[in-house]
Write an enzyme that holds these catalytic residues in place. Structure first.
Site, short mmCIF file in Angstrom:
data_model
loop_
_atom_site.label_atom_id
_atom_site.label_comp_id
_atom_site.label_asym_id
_atom_site.label_seq_id
_atom_site.Cartn_x
_atom_site.Cartn_y
_atom_site.Cartn_z
N SER A 51 44.87 45.55 53.91
CA SER A 51 45.95 45.37 52.64
C SER A 51 45.33 45.84 51.68
O SER A 51 44.06 46.13 52.64
CB SER A 51 46.95 43.71 52.65
OG SER A 51 45.40 43.04 52.14
N LYS A 62 29.37 40.10 41.92
CA LYS A 62 29.74 41.37 42.32
C LYS A 62 27.80 42.88 42.08
O LYS A 62 27.33 43.75 41.97
CB LYS A 62 30.52 41.84 41.22
CG LYS A 62 31.43 41.68 41.61
CD LYS A 62 32.10 42.89 42.74
CE LYS A 62 31.95 41.53 44.45
NZ LYS A 62 32.65 42.54 45.00
N ILE A 68 43.08 48.11 49.32
CA ILE A 68 41.68 49.52 48.44
C ILE A 68 42.38 49.98 50.35
O ILE A 68 41.20 50.59 50.55
CB ILE A 68 41.23 49.15 48.41
CG1 ILE A 68 41.84 48.92 46.41
CG2 ILE A 68 39.28 50.38 48.00
CD1 ILE A 68 40.34 47.90 45.71
N TYR A 128 31.78 34.61 40.81
CA TYR A 128 32.40 36.47 41.39
C TYR A 128 31.60 37.25 40.69
O TYR A 128 30.99 37.88 41.17
CB TYR A 128 34.06 36.15 41.02
CG TYR A 128 34.36 38.12 41.69
CD1 TYR A 128 34.83 37.91 42.62
CD2 TYR A 128 34.21 38.74 39.81
CE1 TYR A 128 35.08 39.80 42.82
CE2 TYR A 128 35.15 40.19 40.51
CZ TYR A 128 35.41 40.13 41.48
OH TYR A 128 35.85 41.23 42.16
N SER A 168 32.09 46.17 41.80
CA SER A 168 33.11 45.74 40.71
C SER A 168 32.22 45.81 39.67
O SER A 168 31.02 45.39 39.29
CB SER A 168 34.07 44.32 40.38
OG SER A 168 34.52 43.91 39.35
N SER A 185 46.03 44.88 43.69
CA SER A 185 46.05 44.50 44.53
C SER A 185 46.64 42.81 44.95
O SER A 185 46.72 42.36 43.85
CB SER A 185 44.78 44.81 45.01
OG SER A 185 43.65 44.23 44.40
#
Length: 377
Positions: free
Chosen positions: A46, A201, A48, A197, A170, A232
């Site tokens: 799904s 990254k 990207i 998170y 990101s 997304s």
């Protein structure tokens, strides 16, 4: 009435600025013909990842969708075969939260696929938990799993050099801070999840940097790619159900479609001439500078060593460059080698294809060579 019209005009003007600066993604050019080459895209069922896999398939590549869910992965492979007209799109099971699953995927891939030209680490999560092995789930899926998978597939990447590794990163890396004494610390609450998170990254950007250093002169190059603000599943997956109907229209207006988010990863995978920029961070299809924490070579090497330990890598499983990484008869004119003819592999439902100075100035020259976009319609 005039005030309302003025206000509407200002809002429209503001949206146009947001659209062209944040929402509209620059097109990816690069090589148009990938026939005979093989790409692995993680999390490609799904968003990207699926759009990235679709474009690779449209250009003729053999594409392996490495996904956790067999049902969704096989459905995505079917969709992509239909949309691209390329039967060389297959699913292989991969759960990045499990070291055993990562090793099983690598074993299955290396035993069934004769080559690997492009490895795109797209899969990622934004919320946390603990794995069965008691790891921080964010760290495992976003960094340790891709780190281990890259190491296990390196022999194939080196044998097919020049080849590429793309890590989907990101802008959140700017807020990341790595505590090497507590990399696998428990994460409790949404505030800690946001910080964790960002930390993963930052780990992505440092991993790409150190991998490029480790693989210098092997013909394998690596890039960190920021897809931009994308509408997304990752964005809405952890939003409360009652809030989603309110956010969807806003997300549609101010966030990129997954097709737009796929452009920078595709650029890093396909654009010719960017090999001197291996290890760099890309956004909007060009190199961007990163904060000091994301270009700290000492921290990158320290993360590398810590990741080897957390991934359970032994002394003989490091990414040391080979003495002769490329065959002498390689005459590929482009940034990815022209593959040799392949025989069908026994585990594939479809036959394998037959083969057919200054940084700013350097970046400017590379950008000038970008070809028109091949639309993902």
């Amino acid at each position: 009435m005039e005030a309302l019209l003025l206000g509407a005009g200002l809002l429209l003007g503001a949206y146009v600025l947001v659209y062209y600066n944040l929402v509209k993604a620059p097109p990816c050019g690069g090589m148009g013909n990938l026939r005979g080459r093989t790409a692995v895209v993680t999390g490609a069922n799904s968003g990207i990842g699926k759009m990235t896999a679709l474009e690779l398939a449209r250009r003729g590549a053999r594409v392996v969708l490495a996904c956790r869910s067999q049902e969704r992965g096989e459905a995505a492979a079917f969709d992509l075969r239909q949309e691209s007209g390329n039967n060389e799109v297959i699913f292989m099971a991969l759960d990045l939260a499990s070291l055993a699953s990562v090793r099983a995927f690598a074993t299955a891939f290396l035993s069934s696929e004769p080559r690997l030209d492009i490895l795109i680490h797209n899969a990622g999560i934004s919320s946390c938990g603990r794995t069965r092995e008691a790891f921080n789930l964010l760290l495992r899926v976003n960094h340790i799993g891709p780190f281990l998978l890259t190491h296990l597939l390196l022999p194939c990447l080196k044998a097919c050099a020049p080849s590429r590794v793309v890590v989907v990163a990101s802008a959140a890396h700017c807020r990341g801070r790595l505590d090497f004494k507590r990399l696998d610390r428990p994460v409790v609450g949404w505030r800690q999840e946001l910080r964790a998170y960002a930390d993963t990254k930052l780990a992505n950007v440092l991993f790409a940097r150190e991998l490029a250093n480790q693989l210098e002169a092997t013909g394998v190059t690596c890039y960190a790619a920021h897809p931009g603000p994308v509408n997304s599943e990752l964005f809405l997956r952890h939003v409360p159900g009652w809030l989603r109907p309110l956010l969807r229209p806003l997300a549609w207006l101010v966030l990129r479609a997954p097709r737009g988010g796929a452009q920078t990863p595709l650029y890093c995978a396909l654009q010719e001439g960017i090999e001197p920029l291996s290890g760099r961070y890309f956004a909007n299809c060009h190199v961007e500078e990163v904060p000091p924490a994301a270009r700290d070579d000492r921290a990158a090497h320290r993360l590398w060593e810590a990741s080897k330990r957390l991934a359970g890598l032994g002394p003989g499983e490091d990414a040391e460059p080979d003495e002769d990484p490329q065959s002498e008869d390689s005459e590929a004119p482009s940034s990815l080698s022209t593959p040799h003819p392949e025989e069908p592999t026994v585990s594939q439902p479809y036959p394998s294809p037959q083969s057919s100075p200054d940084l700013s100035k350097m970046t400017h020259r590379i950008q000038a060579k970008v070809e028109p976009e091949i639309q993902l319609s």
